[in-house]
Structure formats: C-alpha cells, structure tokens
Design an enzyme around this catalytic site. Structure first.
Site, short mmCIF file in Angstrom:
data_model
loop_
_atom_site.label_atom_id
_atom_site.label_comp_id
_atom_site.label_asym_id
_atom_site.label_seq_id
_atom_site.Cartn_x
_atom_site.Cartn_y
_atom_site.Cartn_z
CG HIS A 1 32.81 48.49 42.60
ND1 HIS A 1 33.66 48.58 41.53
CD2 HIS A 1 32.11 49.65 42.60
CE1 HIS A 1 33.47 49.76 40.91
NE2 HIS A 1 32.54 50.42 41.55
CG ASN B 1 26.14 43.35 39.88
OD1 ASN B 1 27.24 42.81 39.87
ND2 ASN B 1 25.77 44.16 40.83
CG HIS C 1 37.31 46.50 39.01
ND1 HIS C 1 36.23 46.40 38.17
CD2 HIS C 1 36.83 47.01 40.15
CE1 HIS C 1 35.16 46.84 38.78
NE2 HIS C 1 35.49 47.22 39.98
CG ASP D 1 36.22 44.73 35.39
OD1 ASP D 1 35.22 44.22 35.93
OD2 ASP D 1 36.60 45.89 35.61
#
Lengths: 313, 430
Positions: free
Chosen positions: B183, B98, B236, B309
């Site tokens: 995600h 990203n 995560h 993360d």
C-alpha cells in the site's frame, strides 16, 4: 629458518592447499595417537598456552585445552567474565598483560571480526583464532576437512552443501575457502535473508534458496546452527517455518547421495535445523567424529604454529 | 447438466486478443469450444443462451478486495460479498488479509479458500499477511502461508513502513519467488490525514496528506525491490508522480507491477464536496491532474490491472464527522461499469479495458483464470456495454452500501455471470 607456517593462524585465507594437507596429515596421526593414548607429551613441554574466550564456548575451548595438554603444554584458561576485561580493560591492554606473562600460544575467541588480527599485531606469542565474529573459524574448517577426507579419502570433485545461516557464520566462511581450495564444489543453501549474494566470491559454486534443490546429489551436508536472535531480527519468521523449509530430516537427506555424510559444528538445535533421527544416524551422521577430529586438528595446529617461539629471545 | 451454447455473443478474450461474434460451448463446467464461423457444427443436445450481440468475456478477476469476514461480519460476509461480486460479473477475487484475526496463519488461508468454494459463485484467493497481525513488526510465516495457498503477501490496507523489515521481507519472499504487494503511502506523512493536501483540504479545514506520500514510498520500495530481486506490486496507485516512478522502473526491466481502482480514474477530490464521507477513501481522492495521469497510465500500459478496492463499511462507520469516518468504498458492483466509462470516452479500447479486469490480474497472481482458453473453467461474464443503470445506495445487492458512485448512471449492464459453467447471476429485466 624458513617456516612455511606463519607465526599466527588467523584464518583459512592465506593457507595454501599444501599447508592444509600438511596440517591434515599431522592431525591424522594425532587422531590415531589419541585413540591409543600415546601422544607425545613432551612436545610442547614448558610452553604456555592461554585460551582467551570472549564468547561462551564449551567444545572449542575444551578441545584446545585437551590438545595442549596432550602435547604437554601448560594450559591456562582465562575466563573473560571474571577477568579485568569485564572491568573495562581494552583488548590491547589484555594483550600486553598476557605478553608480559610470556605466553607462547594464545588461543582467542572474540565476538568481533578481526579481534585476533589486532591481538596478533601486539603480542609475541602465536595467536590462534578460535572464532572471531562472523569472520573465520579456521580450526573448525580444518576438522571438518579432516572428517570429510577420512570418509572419502579425497576432496577433488566432492559436492558439499553448507546449509543455513551463512550470513552470520564464520564456520561457513572458513569452510567455503578451505573446501573450494581443495577442489570441492561448494553449494550454499538458505533463505535469502541469511545468504549474502557476495558469498559467491569466496569460491561458491551455486546458491540455492530451496533446500530440496540444494542438497540434491551432494556428498556432504554441512548444517549450521540457527541462533534464536535471527528470529528477533526479523530475518526469518519462526522456527517451525525454518524447519519446514531448511531443516534436515530423513526425507531431505534421501535427496543427497546414498553415501552422503551429515555434519554439524554443534551445538545442535534439534527440531530447528536438524531432526534427531538424522543427527543420531549411526552411519550418515559424523557429528561425533567431528568432535574427535577437533582435538587432533588442534594438536597439529598447536604444534605447527608454536615452533617459532624457539628462536625467540 | 446439459452443455451450454452461448450464441450471438461478441466474444472478447483479451489473452488471445479475440474480439469477434461467435458461439461458445461449455461442457462439464469447462470451455469446450469456440465457433467463429456460422458453418461450424455445434452439438445438438445443448441449452442455448442467445446473447443478442452482448459481450461474453472471462469472469472478472478482482485483485484487491476487503471482506468483513472474519471479524467484521456486520459490514459484509463472504456470502454477501459473493452476491455483489456475481452481480458485477466478478468470478475471482483476491482478499486482503486485514481481517480480525489477520490472515497470518496457514490454517486461515485454507479456511478462506474453502469459504469461497462454499459460495459456489466465486473463487477466493487469499493474500497472506506480510507481518504478524499486519502490524509491521515481525515477519509472518511467509513460506508456510505460501504453501497453504496464499497468492501473494501484503499488509493490505497498511503500508509496511520499516525499511529494514521491508528489505528483509522482500528478500525472504524472493526465496519462494513470491509477490509482495504494498500500500504505497508513507504512514508517518499520512498520519491521521483524511484528504489530499491542497486547496480543497485547506478550504474544508481537513487534516491532509501530501500526495507525495505515495511517491516517497514507491521510490523507497523500488530501490528495495531492485536490491533484493523480489517481485513487487503497488496497490491502488493514484498519483502521477507515483506512476511515473513505476513507468521508469518498468522501462529499466524491474519486476514491478501496479493496479489502480475506478475511484482514482473517475473521481477527483471534489467528490468529497460537502464532507461526503462515502467519498473518503484510502488513499484519499486526488486532484484532477492526478486523475488524468491515472487515465494516461491505463492507456500506456503502466497500470497492469484495475481492481475494485472494495471496502465494506457500515453506516455507523461512515455517519461521522469526515475526519473520524472510516475510509473506503464498495466497488464490486461498479468495477466493470466505471471502467467502461474510459472506453466510452475513447481513452481505452474495450479489449484493453477487459484485459485490465481479467487476464492481466490473473497472470500477475499466477492464476489460470481470466481467459477463454479451451479447457479452462467456464468463468464467464455476459454484459451489454451500452445499456446503462443507476447506482442507488441502499438498494444494492450485498450488505455494504457505501458506494462513492451513488446516484450515478453508469454504462455496462451485466446480464449474467457463470462460475465453472453454472449461472450464479441472472439479470432480472426491470
């Protein structure tokens, strides 16, 4: 009279290897007569053949028209865009109209699978499927088979790789059924998004997501056309990626047997599924011969599927 | 460069299940020998590093890191992230796509890899974007990205919401036997929420996200993975419900894996306290039951890796009303230490904790690193598990300072980090 061929040719499904062989033998004769321009111009004299194309096509329609004319039929091309269909007439109303005109042979192409079958239930003419949706394209499979047989002389044991957009291809379906029933080993090559797993049930030997692996040592490479819509539908990312992984170029062709032939139903997307160097190869590419055999096969089909009408009031 | 001989080291190699005092020889950047008995003769002409009983293990492999480069260099560059990583004992990090532009182009994949090599201290493994621009609309050139060296495919901090596209992308990636990373958060449920729905969010009056937004996405994607056969990894994971779905899917033999981050097994939603924006994360911190469920899933093997993360943010990204502040916290420096809290509390043996930080993520990403195999590159982390240090935002190595663990005293002090046999971090005695 006992007629081994039914009234209609709706697909390869249901056509026995014996009948396929009869059609190919007859087409082989027509191929020769076509070259010498000595076709029996009176065979279908007085018969009316109407081509009814709901989808754009140049070669298939022209091929059927040439086939009909070389056998002496009266050929009428019905253009859908200028017909009442575009004014909202349903397929069946069109069928009744053509029936009333006493057509003997109806050659239909339609964007929906099963449309020729529906038509066949309602008309007295023989319906020849010239491609319906993503279902079947029997005359294409027959002309492909004839081209293969002329090159190798036999089918038994040949390995054929059909490559590309299997999901949307009626050509692939008809070819898988025909070639596997004639004893060929059929491999399917393409990205998983364009290869339905259930295609195996049609008589496929193996499915390959890697083209290098899929065309290794094959006798025949059959490329399929990639439609631009497939990118918009998110099935593959780009034409450059498609060519990189599934395009047929010289390097890949060298993985097949040295005497392997390259086929394509046309029209070609040069640089997307096939490289020009391969498409135009004078020895290995048989794409032009496929077109030639197309007319011969359709002559055989028109002949074998028209005689029923003789006994019709 | 002289060969290095680490002596008096507590050698821990989770891959070979080794945990024993011994010596380790590094020659020409590679692990050349391990001596477990005193009597074995090591070469003479070596530089000796006496470890005084500290743990010597493979350099950590962090499979979920955001860096600011390219496009957000004011937050962090690869060089500053590499500095923080080396201090945290990390020698390999997988970078989310990203950035600006997104890593959706084969040339950018190569660029990111070489940027890592330029630092000399860290291997950068770029993820390739799953969709063009990580926008969730068109499939990215997954095959070309794969060829260029993308380790897996993900839209990173965004979930791929469109079910049809997700199915196609999974099917397509399966053709390359690739790995897709999701995600797990339904974006329509997440909306603009900034905390987990519940009592605390209600009291604080914060726009909230139901915790089930995670399980809903996981349930859908597990079904799609099963349909397509594609390997799928959830990043995560932070809720008990989500982990239970993954646990069951693994029991059924599906090719599923997941990671979590230290924040989700060490902190709960109370960390946001009085609108502390450094504790604003994505996904948001959860309730205590979920935190305990994450601890349990670490212990029972449901979770395959612990990733930092790491999400660098500038002060201006954080010095805003809670709902407006950017989500994310740094994590490179605290990855090892916060994981060691689990070891101290007795819920995770040290060797298993290190497996989650080294061999298991390396294996998931198809890397040869993360172990002490003879002949492999000498990526090493030397740390003292019992010594402690204090996290002080503002004085941390690297550029980004937005740690959710500010002021905490943590166990586990990294004494040195080696990349391909070269020391890239050495603790200065304080």
């Amino acid at each position: 009279m006992d007629d081994p061929f039914g009234q209609h040719l709706l697909g390869i499904e249901g056509l026995s290897p014996e009948l396929i062989t009869i059609l190919l033998d007859q087409a082989e004769k027509y191929a020769l007569l076509n070259r010498t321009r000595k076709t029996p111009r009176t065979l279908l004299k007085g018969r009316t053949l109407i081509t009814l194309f709901f989808e754009n096509s140049t070669r298939t329609r022209t091929s059927f028209e040439a086939a009909g004319k070389r056998l002496g039929a009266d050929v009428i091309n019905m253009s859908v865009s200028s017909s009442s269909v575009s004014k909202g007439e349903t397929l069946l109303d069109t069928a009744y109209t053509l029936n009333a005109m006493r057509a003997d042979l109806l050659v239909i192409r339609h964007f929906h699978s099963g449309a020729p079958a529906l038509l066949a239930q309602k008309v007295e003419a023989s319906v020849i499927n010239a491609g319906d949706g993503t279902h079947e394209h029997p005359t294409q499979a027959l002309l492909d088979a004839l081209t293969i047989r002329r090159h190798f002389g036999y089918f038994e044991g040949l390995t054929v790789a059909i490559c590309g957009d299997i999901l949307h291809s009626r050509v692939a379906r008809s070819n898988i059924m025909l070639l596997s029933s004639m004893g060929c080993r059929v491999r399917i090559v393409g990205p998983p998004t364009l290869v339905p797993l259930s295609i195996k049930k049609l008589g496929v030997d193996s499915i390959h997501y890697s083209m290098d692996e899929g065309i290794k040592n094959v006798d025949v490479i059959m490329m399929l056309r990639l439609q631009r819509e497939r990118m918009q539908a998110g099935l593959i990312p780009s034409t450059r990626e498609y060519f990189r992984f599934f395009g047929l170029d010289r390097r890949r062709l060298n993985l097949a047997k040295p005497e392997a032939i390259v086929m394509h139903p046309g029209p070609l997307n040069r640089g997307v599924e096939i490289d020009s160097q391969v498409a135009d190869d004078p020895i290995q590419s048989v794409i032009q011969e496929q077109v030639e055999m197309g007319v011969a096969v359709r002559m055989a089909v028109l002949e074998k599927f028209s005689h029923i009408k003789e006994h019709h009031p | 460069m002289k060969p290095l001989l680490f002596t008096n080291a507590r050698l821990i190699d989770p891959k070979s299940k080794l945990d024993q005092l011994g010596r380790l020889l590094v020659k020409q950047g590679k692990i050349a020998a391990i001596y477990l008995s005193e009597t074995e003769k090591a070469p003479d002409d070596v530089e000796i590093i006496d470890c005084h009983g500290a743990v010597l293990c493979p350099g950590l492999v962090d499979m979920r890191v955001s860096v600011g480069e390219p496009g957000f260099e004011y937050r962090e560059t690869i060089a500053t992230a590499a500095e923080a990583a080396a201090t945290g004992g990390i020698t390999t990090m997988a970078i989310l796509p990203n950035s600006r532009p997104a890593i959706d182009n084969p040339a950018l994949v190569s660029l990111m890899r070489s940027k890592g090599e330029e630092t000399g201290s860290i291997a950068i493994l770029p993820y390739g974007a799953l969709t063009v621009g990580c926008d969730g609309k068109e499939m990215a050139e997954i095959g070309l990205l794969h060829e260029a060296g993308a380790i897996a495919f993900t839209d990173g901090i965004k979930a791929l919401a469109d079910t049809r596209l997700m199915m196609q992308v999974l099917a397509y990636t399966h053709g390359f036997n690739g790995l897709v990373v999701q995600h797990p958060e339904d974006p329509s449920l997440a909306g603009r929420g900034s905390a987990t729905r519940g009592e605390l969010a209600t009291i604080l009056g914060l726009p909230s996200i139901p915790a089930a937004a995670e399980a809903i996405m996981i349930a859908r994607d597990l079904r799609l993975a099963e349909l397509t056969g594609c390997r799928l990894h959830f990043g995560h994971v932070s809720t008990g419900e989500g982990l239970e779905l993954i646990r069951k899917a693994k029991q059924r033999g599906l090719p599923i894996s997941c990671d979590t981050a230290p924040t989700y097994f060490d902190l709960n939603e109370t960390a946001i306290g009085d609108f502390r924006t450094y504790a604003k994360l994505s996904p948001p911190l959860r309730c205590e039951e979920d935190r305990l469920a994450v601890c349990e899933a670490l212990a029972d093997g449901t979770i395959d890796a612990i990733a930092s993360d790491h999400m660098p943010r500038d002060v201006d990204d954080k010095r805003l009303p809670f709902a407006e502040a950017a989500a994310g916290g740094t994590g490179l420096l605290t990855l090892l230490s916060v994981t060691l809290i689990r070891v101290k509390e007795g819920t995770l043996p040290l060797i298993d904790a290190l497996a989650l930080l080294t061999s298991r993520p390396a294996q998931l990403l198809g890397q040869k690193s993360g172990n002490l195999d003879i002949g492999s590159e000498a990526d090493l982390c030397l740390f003292h598990p019992d010594q402690t240090w204090r996290v002080e935002a503002g004085n941390l190595p690297g550029r980004a300072q937005n740690t959710p663990f500010d002021n905490r005293v943590l166990p586990g002090v990294v004494l040195g980090t080696w990349k391909k046999g070269r020391q890239v971090y050495k603790r200065v005695a304080s």
